[in-house]
Design an enzyme around this catalytic site. Structure first.
Site, PDB file in Angstrom:
ATOM      1  N   THR A   1       0.778  -1.234  -0.039  1.00 43.62           N
ATOM      2  CA  THR A   1       0.048  -0.025  -0.141  1.00 43.62           C
ATOM      3  C   THR A   1       0.826   1.166  -0.075  1.00 43.62           C
ATOM      4  OG1 THR A   1      -1.437   1.225   1.232  1.00 43.62           O
ATOM      5  CG2 THR A   1      -0.264  -0.211   2.475  1.00 43.62           C
ATOM      6  N   TYR A  46      -2.310   0.201  10.023  1.00 39.43           N
ATOM      7  CA  TYR A  46      -2.550  -0.354   8.631  1.00 39.43           C
ATOM      8  C   TYR A  46      -1.005  -0.284   7.832  1.00 39.43           C
ATOM      9  CZ  TYR A  46      -3.728  -0.772   3.786  1.00 39.43           C
ATOM     10  OH  TYR A  46      -3.910  -1.117   2.517  1.00 39.43           O
TER      11      TYR A  46
END
Length: 314
Positions: free
Chosen positions: A102, A126
């Protein structure tokens, strides 16, 4: 990805615990193992029953604010689970691994567009949970006959142009899906989380990539590894940035619906502006994005949302 592999004539199986996914989302001819990648016995069964040569790893939790409020869930479901899967690959002599990483690993990048060698400073658990998996892959590749590709996603949107599948989870947080839901009356309004960022219109700027182009990038990355390519980390984005307000205006234009928009406080872990430098993926893969157009991305997402609305009404 399953439909991309199916269309290419690849032989593959899927493992999914269906916590957010749906069995109907994959081709009927594809074998689905309903289970979790932390289940070492199940992994061993799959690797024993099938001649697996590569793993494409998408399993994980992806909601940034939730990771801030429940970090241990993310370190368990993203990092610890990935470690179990990587170890099973090494034990079973599986040499090729593709990982969904990501752009959240960059945090709030100082240089835009952001390149892969930018400082890595995630703003959320995250992002950190994904970065930790990248580091595990790096170290595993150094110690074993094991090559990987980590694709750092920017903002994935759209749906299969043929209408076979699309984002279907409830309580979605992705802007384009949420805006499409608002346009169809599934939501009373759309919330803008933060209108005080240091950007031209004060809302966050993101690089939106069509999910089908992202799937094709994975398949090309798989081909590259099969042809002897070395391990690599690459951004997966178009290099174009759109603000939240620009996206909302585009959804209203495509849908021809003027839905209500409300400004709400910033969410924890959100970056003001993240846009990809995609020169590395363009030079290392024969990747030719087919849907690099915001209205097209929105139209495909809206068409899928209408199909979901019909499906749920039956």
């Amino acid at each position: 990805m399953a439909w991309c592999l199916h269309d290419a004539g690849e032989d593959f199986v899927v493992i999914d615990n269906l916590s957010t996914g749906f069995e109907w989302a994959i081709p009927q001819s594809v074998k689905l193992y309903e289970g979790d990648i932390t289940d070492e016995k199940l992994l061993q069964t799959i690797f024993h029953n099938h001649d697996i040569t590569a793993v494409i790893h998408f399993a994980g939790s992806i909601i940034v604010p939730e990771s801030v409020s429940n970090p241990l869930k993310y370190y368990n479901n993203n990092t610890a689970a990935s470690r179990t899967l990587i170890e099973a690959c090494v034990k079973n002599n599986i040499k090729h691994f593709i990982f969904s990483s990501t752009a959240a690993v960059y945090g709030d990048p100082k240089v835009i567009p952001v390149s892969e060698d930018a400082p890595l400073s995630p703003l959320s658990p995250y992002g950190t949970s994904k970065l930790m998996t990248e580091l595990m892959l790096r170290d595993t590749a150094a110690a074993h006959d094991f090559q990987y590709t980590a694709l750092r996603y920017f903002n994935v949107a759209g749906a299969d142009p043929e209408g076979r599948t699309g984002q279907s989870t409830r309580n979605a947080t992705h802007l384009i899906k949420v805006a499409c839901e608002a346009a169809l009356g599934k939501r009373t309004h759309l919330g803008i989380f933060g209108a005080d960022f240091d950007t031209p219109d004060k809302t966050g700027i993101r690089d939106y990539i069509h999910v089908s182009d992202l799937a094709s990038a994975h398949y090309l990355a798989l081909k590259r590894l099969r042809e002897g390519g070395e391990s690599i980390v690459m951004n997966a984005g178009y290099g174009d940035g759109y603000s939240v307000l620009q996206v909302i205006d585009a959804v209203k234009a495509v849908s021809e619906v003027d839905f209500e928009v409300k400004t709400e406080p910033r969410r924890a872990g959100d970056s003001p502006k993240v846009v990809a430098d995609n020169s590395k993926i363009m030079s290392n893969l024969d990747w030719k994005p087919q849907f690099d157009d915001l209205p097209t991305i929105i139209r495909h997402a809206l068409n899928w949302e209408k199909k979901l609305q019909f499906k749920n009404s039956l």
